[in-house]
Design an enzyme around this catalytic site. Structure first.
Site, mmCIF file in Angstrom:
data_model
loop_
_atom_site.group_PDB
_atom_site.id
_atom_site.type_symbol
_atom_site.label_atom_id
_atom_site.label_comp_id
_atom_site.label_asym_id
_atom_site.label_seq_id
_atom_site.Cartn_x
_atom_site.Cartn_y
_atom_site.Cartn_z
ATOM 1 N N CYS A 73 0.862 -1.175 0.000
ATOM 2 C CA CYS A 73 0.000 0.000 0.000
ATOM 3 C C CYS A 73 0.900 1.227 0.000
ATOM 4 O O CYS A 73 1.621 1.470 0.975
ATOM 5 C CB CYS A 73 -0.915 -0.005 1.215
ATOM 6 S SG CYS A 73 -1.903 1.491 1.398
ATOM 7 N N CYS A 210 -5.381 5.718 -3.543
ATOM 8 C CA CYS A 210 -4.600 4.482 -3.498
ATOM 9 C C CYS A 210 -3.240 4.773 -4.102
ATOM 10 O O CYS A 210 -3.145 5.146 -5.276
ATOM 11 C CB CYS A 210 -5.317 3.378 -4.278
ATOM 12 S SG CYS A 210 -4.365 1.846 -4.460
#
Length: 269
Positions: A73, A210
């Site tokens: 991430c 994201c």
């Protein structure tokens, strides 16, 4: 038994962070589902454990809101480095974070409240991937940033990015062509240095931003000649910058901010 947590966000991509040197989590999958619930828990896109590492300054374990394990991430790794910088007082020029997709180095840009992470080299499938849904074909570029992404370029006639129907992205994410699921980016390129995207993350549904998705979208746009090597990426949660350097490395820069901290009263087992 109570558990101390810190909530942080990177351009609206929020996670619950738990220091494994202070807390011992027995069943992180179950805890991630409970604590991420926005009605009955703290509320987040998932949970990230900050663990000791023999290879780096720390190791990051990422769990999506549904309890599934994530490999990487981009927003989360920047927030982990910010946690080490502020809480652990690790004031190194570059902070190394071990993830399931390798070690990533993060530079804290203290004056701006931002951080830059080296995201690695994108792996792009040479041929576009085409799937059929409800009698219509959808073309996408498949990009790996340590986790898989399907990048779909939206046509101007498909309207403003704020009105896009994200059910299309959800359908792609769970399509039989991707048995393990895939992250999906819907992309609108508006200049050679700018784009807008919305992301459907496997395991977390739509998120405000994201980091790996921003890099995947930029890689697809650069490879297909739509943008230059450095591009500003606008997401619902804010703006990030991605640069694909001449050494093949992608660098992601964006904000990382503390939201709150507290004691979670639920079971951590």
């Amino acid at each position: 038994m109570q558990m101390h947590f810190v909530k942080m966000e990177g351009c609206g991509n929020d996670y619950i962070y738990v220091d494994q040197e202070k807390e011992q989590i027995v069943n992180p999958q179950t805890l991630a589902r409970k604590i991420s619930d926005r009605h009955f828990g703290v509320g987040a896109d998932g949970m990230i454990l900050i663990c000791p590492s023999d290879m780096a300054d720390c190791r990051m374990e990422m769990y999506n809101a549904d309890g599934s394990r994530g490999k990487m991430c981009g927003n989360g790794v920047r927030c982990v480095a910010k946690y080490l910088y502020d809480y652990k007082k690790i004031r190194k020029e570059e902070i190394a974070v071990e993830t399931d997709s390798g070690i990533h180095t993060v530079r804290i840009l203290e004056d701006s409240g931002k951080a830059t992470v080296a995201m690695g080299t994108p792996v792009i499938e040479e041929e576009p991937h085409v799937i059929s849904m409800e009698g219509q074909k959808t073309e996408m570029m498949i990009v790996s940033m340590g986790n898989p992404h399907a990048v779909i370029f939206m046509e101007p006639e498909e309207g403003s990015w704020k009105t896009w129907n994200m059910k299309k992205a959800e359908a792609v994410s769970t399509h039989s062509d991707f048995p393990d699921g895939i992250n999906v980016e819907l992309v609108q390129v508006y200049s050679e240095t700018g784009m807008k995207i919305r992301v459907w993350e496997r395991g977390s549904k739509e998120t405000l931003s994201c980091g790996s998705g921003a890099c995947a979208a930029a890689a697809a746009a650069i490879r297909s000649g739509r943008t230059k090597q450095k591009v500003n990426i606008e997401m619902p949660g804010g703006m990030m910058e991605v640069e694909w350097d001449s050494d093949g490395q992608m660098y992601l820069t964006g904000g990382c901010r503390f939201v709150c901290e507290g004691e979670y009263p639920g079971s951590v087992g």
